[in-house]
Structures are given as structure tokens and as C-alpha cells.
Design a protein around this motif. Structure first.
Motif, PDB file in Angstrom:
ATOM      1  N   GLY B   3      24.160 -16.708  29.846  1.00  0.00           N
ATOM      2  CA  GLY B   3      23.018 -16.977  28.995  1.00  0.00           C
ATOM      3  C   GLY B   3      23.454 -17.595  27.696  1.00  0.00           C
ATOM      4  O   GLY B   3      24.591 -18.041  27.530  1.00  0.00           O
ATOM      5  N   VAL B   4      22.551 -17.606  26.734  1.00  0.00           N
ATOM      6  CA  VAL B   4      22.862 -18.106  25.395  1.00  0.00           C
ATOM      7  C   VAL B   4      23.735 -17.062  24.685  1.00  0.00           C
ATOM      8  O   VAL B   4      23.415 -15.869  24.699  1.00  0.00           O
ATOM      9  CB  VAL B   4      21.575 -18.343  24.591  1.00  0.00           C
ATOM     10  CG1 VAL B   4      21.909 -18.810  23.178  1.00  0.00           C
ATOM     11  CG2 VAL B   4      20.684 -19.360  25.304  1.00  0.00           C
ATOM     12  N   SER B   5      24.814 -17.508  24.109  1.00  0.00           N
ATOM     13  CA  SER B   5      25.663 -16.579  23.364  1.00  0.00           C
ATOM     14  C   SER B   5      25.720 -16.986  21.897  1.00  0.00           C
ATOM     15  O   SER B   5      25.599 -18.179  21.563  1.00  0.00           O
ATOM     16  CB  SER B   5      27.074 -16.517  23.952  1.00  0.00           C
ATOM     17  OG  SER B   5      27.696 -17.783  23.897  1.00  0.00           O
ATOM     18  N   ILE B  26      22.782 -22.416  26.970  1.00  0.00           N
ATOM     19  CA  ILE B  26      22.993 -22.439  28.413  1.00  0.00           C
ATOM     20  C   ILE B  26      23.404 -23.852  28.821  1.00  0.00           C
ATOM     21  O   ILE B  26      22.814 -24.839  28.351  1.00  0.00           O
ATOM     22  CB  ILE B  26      21.720 -21.997  29.153  1.00  0.00           C
ATOM     23  CG1 ILE B  26      21.448 -20.517  28.860  1.00  0.00           C
ATOM     24  CG2 ILE B  26      21.831 -22.238  30.645  1.00  0.00           C
ATOM     25  CD1 ILE B  26      20.123 -20.009  29.397  1.00  0.00           C
ATOM     26  N   SER B  27      24.385 -23.932  29.678  1.00  0.00           N
ATOM     27  CA  SER B  27      24.887 -25.234  30.112  1.00  0.00           C
ATOM     28  C   SER B  27      23.767 -26.059  30.743  1.00  0.00           C
ATOM     29  O   SER B  27      23.018 -25.562  31.597  1.00  0.00           O
ATOM     30  CB  SER B  27      26.013 -25.035  31.131  1.00  0.00           C
ATOM     31  OG  SER B  27      26.468 -26.276  31.609  1.00  0.00           O
ATOM     32  N   HIS B  29      21.163 -27.225  29.151  1.00  0.00           N
ATOM     33  CA  HIS B  29      19.950 -27.193  28.345  1.00  0.00           C
ATOM     34  C   HIS B  29      20.056 -28.229  27.232  1.00  0.00           C
ATOM     35  O   HIS B  29      21.003 -28.215  26.446  1.00  0.00           O
ATOM     36  CB  HIS B  29      19.728 -25.803  27.748  1.00  0.00           C
ATOM     37  CG  HIS B  29      19.127 -24.840  28.715  1.00  0.00           C
ATOM     38  ND1 HIS B  29      18.555 -23.652  28.317  1.00  0.00           N
ATOM     39  CD2 HIS B  29      18.982 -24.898  30.059  1.00  0.00           C
ATOM     40  CE1 HIS B  29      18.091 -23.019  29.377  1.00  0.00           C
ATOM     41  NE2 HIS B  29      18.352 -23.749  30.447  1.00  0.00           N
ATOM     42  N   SER B  94      17.694 -21.865  23.667  1.00  0.00           N
ATOM     43  CA  SER B  94      17.810 -23.177  24.292  1.00  0.00           C
ATOM     44  C   SER B  94      16.776 -23.284  25.398  1.00  0.00           C
ATOM     45  O   SER B  94      16.262 -22.279  25.908  1.00  0.00           O
ATOM     46  CB  SER B  94      19.220 -23.410  24.846  1.00  0.00           C
ATOM     47  OG  SER B  94      19.509 -22.572  25.953  1.00  0.00           O
ATOM     48  N   TYR B 105      15.157 -19.680  26.116  1.00  0.00           N
ATOM     49  CA  TYR B 105      16.073 -18.577  26.418  1.00  0.00           C
ATOM     50  C   TYR B 105      16.815 -18.237  25.134  1.00  0.00           C
ATOM     51  O   TYR B 105      17.460 -19.101  24.535  1.00  0.00           O
ATOM     52  CB  TYR B 105      17.066 -18.979  27.509  1.00  0.00           C
ATOM     53  CG  TYR B 105      16.426 -19.206  28.857  1.00  0.00           C
ATOM     54  CD1 TYR B 105      15.786 -20.403  29.141  1.00  0.00           C
ATOM     55  CD2 TYR B 105      16.449 -18.221  29.830  1.00  0.00           C
ATOM     56  CE1 TYR B 105      15.185 -20.619  30.378  1.00  0.00           C
ATOM     57  CE2 TYR B 105      15.867 -18.427  31.075  1.00  0.00           C
ATOM     58  CZ  TYR B 105      15.233 -19.623  31.331  1.00  0.00           C
ATOM     59  OH  TYR B 105      14.645 -19.825  32.555  1.00  0.00           O
TER      60      TYR B 105
END
Lengths: 110, 115
Positions: B3-5, B26-27, B29, B94, B105
Motif C-alpha cells: 500500500g501507500v507508505s 502505490i506502484s 498510481h 494515491s 488509497y
């Protein structure tokens, strides 16, 4: 003032009861989204309802939208302790960002 | 997938110091958002990035705030000369597409405390 405002600000119910919260907004929207936030951290998307839709369901969630009254409601049926969280509505107008309301804090007591 | 970090998860800084907050979306996005949430309040939009377009900075509260997004992926929010009123949780989100049609997200946020 905020585009989306939730009512009530706080809600306390017993497990198994239904929880209803409302969101009012001021300007025309493309869609309205509801999010849940646990423990003041990241938000989780619950449901999106478009301006041409009147009602939408997802599991125990039911969302209504009344564009004539510029309002939406979120109903959580058969609440559980895990539903304890803050719930935010977010309105999407023309453009690329969402405008969030102040949230409703829901406490579900076991 | 991941997820988004966001990092750090918590940051305590002295008034007047600069801070940098990081967001890994997120990759894949293309859209990335920064919000600020004060205690018990709703989210305040800060800035929005979409692909290679110029960012929407309309929510930044002052010129002490800036953000960049390198290579269309990682973003850094910088607050210069921090003030106590900057204390808040800073949230990054994102989404896969442009515009407010898409679900956002969220990351877990960075709690900033300015002493």
C-alpha cells in the motif's frame, strides 16, 4: 466553511444496532465518497456514489444521495465493535481533489 | 501488493527547524495527494500531483510548505521553519487515475509534533 459537514459529530450505539450519519454539502458534485478512519491514522475508502445515483449498497453499508437537498447518509446495519471509527464524507467537484468533512466519531459498545 | 507508505511515522521537532516527510505511493498510481489533519478534525487538502502536469498547490497554507514528486513516484513534503501550529498528522494518498472519480488509497500518516 467546509463543503461537506457530517452530522452528528459523535454517535454511541450498542453492538447490533444500526448507525446512521449524514453529510451535507454546498455546491454541485460529481460524486460523494465515504471513508473510515481508525485511530487517527490512514483512511479507508468505503463507498463512492455518483451524482446520478440515489442509493448504493456494500455489505452492511447503505449510502443514499439526495442531490436536491445536497445531502447524503451512511447507514451501518448490525453494527460491530470493529465498526468503531471516525467516518468522513468527501465531495468531488469539478477538478481533481476531494473535500472532506469534519467526520462523525462512532463508538460501538459491546 | 504494497500500500501507500509514509515515513517517518512520528516526528518531533523544535520550532524553527525544517522537516521532510516522505510518501511512497502505490506502484502505478499516477495521482498523489497530501492532506493535513489536526487533532479531531477533518482532512485539509494541501497539494495534488498528477503525472507530469504542474501540481495543484492551492491548499498549501504558506510559503513555508513545499512538495515535490520525483520521477512520478516518491513525494517529499517539506516544511521550513516549523511552527507549533504545524503540529498535525500529515496524510498521503494515491489513486490510479486523474481526478476525483477515483478511490484514494491512504498511507498511515506522519504525526508531526513541533515543540
Amino acid at each position: 466553511s467546509q463543503q461537506g459537514e457530517e452530522d452528528p459529530q459523535a454517535l454511541s450505539i450498542q453492538e447490533g444496532e444500526n448507525a446512521t450519519m449524514n453529510c451535507s454539502y454546498k455546491t454541485s458534485i460529481n460524486n460523494l465518497q465515504w471513508y473510515r478512519q481508525n485511530s487517527g491514522r490512514g483512511l479507508v475508502h468505503l463507498i463512492l456514489i455518483r451524482s446520478n445515483e440515489r442509493e448504493k449498497h456494500s455489505g452492511r453499508l447503505r449510502v443514499t444521495l439526495d442531490t436536491s437537498k445536497k445531502s447524503s447518509s451512511l447507514l451501518i446495519t448490525a453494527s460491530r465493535a470493529a465498526d468503531t471509527a471516525s467516518y468522513f464524507c468527501a465531495t468531488a467537484t469539478a477538478g481533481n481533489k476531494l473535500t472532506f468533512g469534519g467526520g462523525t466519531r462512532v463508538l460501538v459498545k459491546p | 501488493g504494497a500500500g501507500v507508505s509514509q515515513s517517518p511515522s512520528n516526528k518531533v521537532t523544535e520550532k524553527g527547524k525544517d522537516v521532510e516527510l516522505r510518501c511512497d505511493p502505490i506502484s502505478g498510481h499516477t495521482a498523489l495527494y497530501w492532506y493535513r489533519q489536526s487533532l479531531g478534525q477533518g482532512l485539509e487538502f494541501l497539494i495534488y500531483f498528477q503525472g507530469n502536469s504542474a501540481p495543484d498547490k492551492s491548499g498549501l497554507p504558506s510559503d513555508r510548505f513545499s512538495a515535490e514528486r520525483t520521477g512520478g513516484s516518491v513525494s517529499t513534503l517539506t516544511i521550513q521553519r516549523t511552527q507549533q501550529e504545524d503540529s498535525a498528522v500529515y496524510l498521503c494518498a494515491s489513486s490510479i487515475g486523474q481526478g476525483s472519480t477515483y478511490e484514494q488509497y491512504f498511507g498511515p500518516g506522519t504525526r508531526l509534533t513541533v515543540t
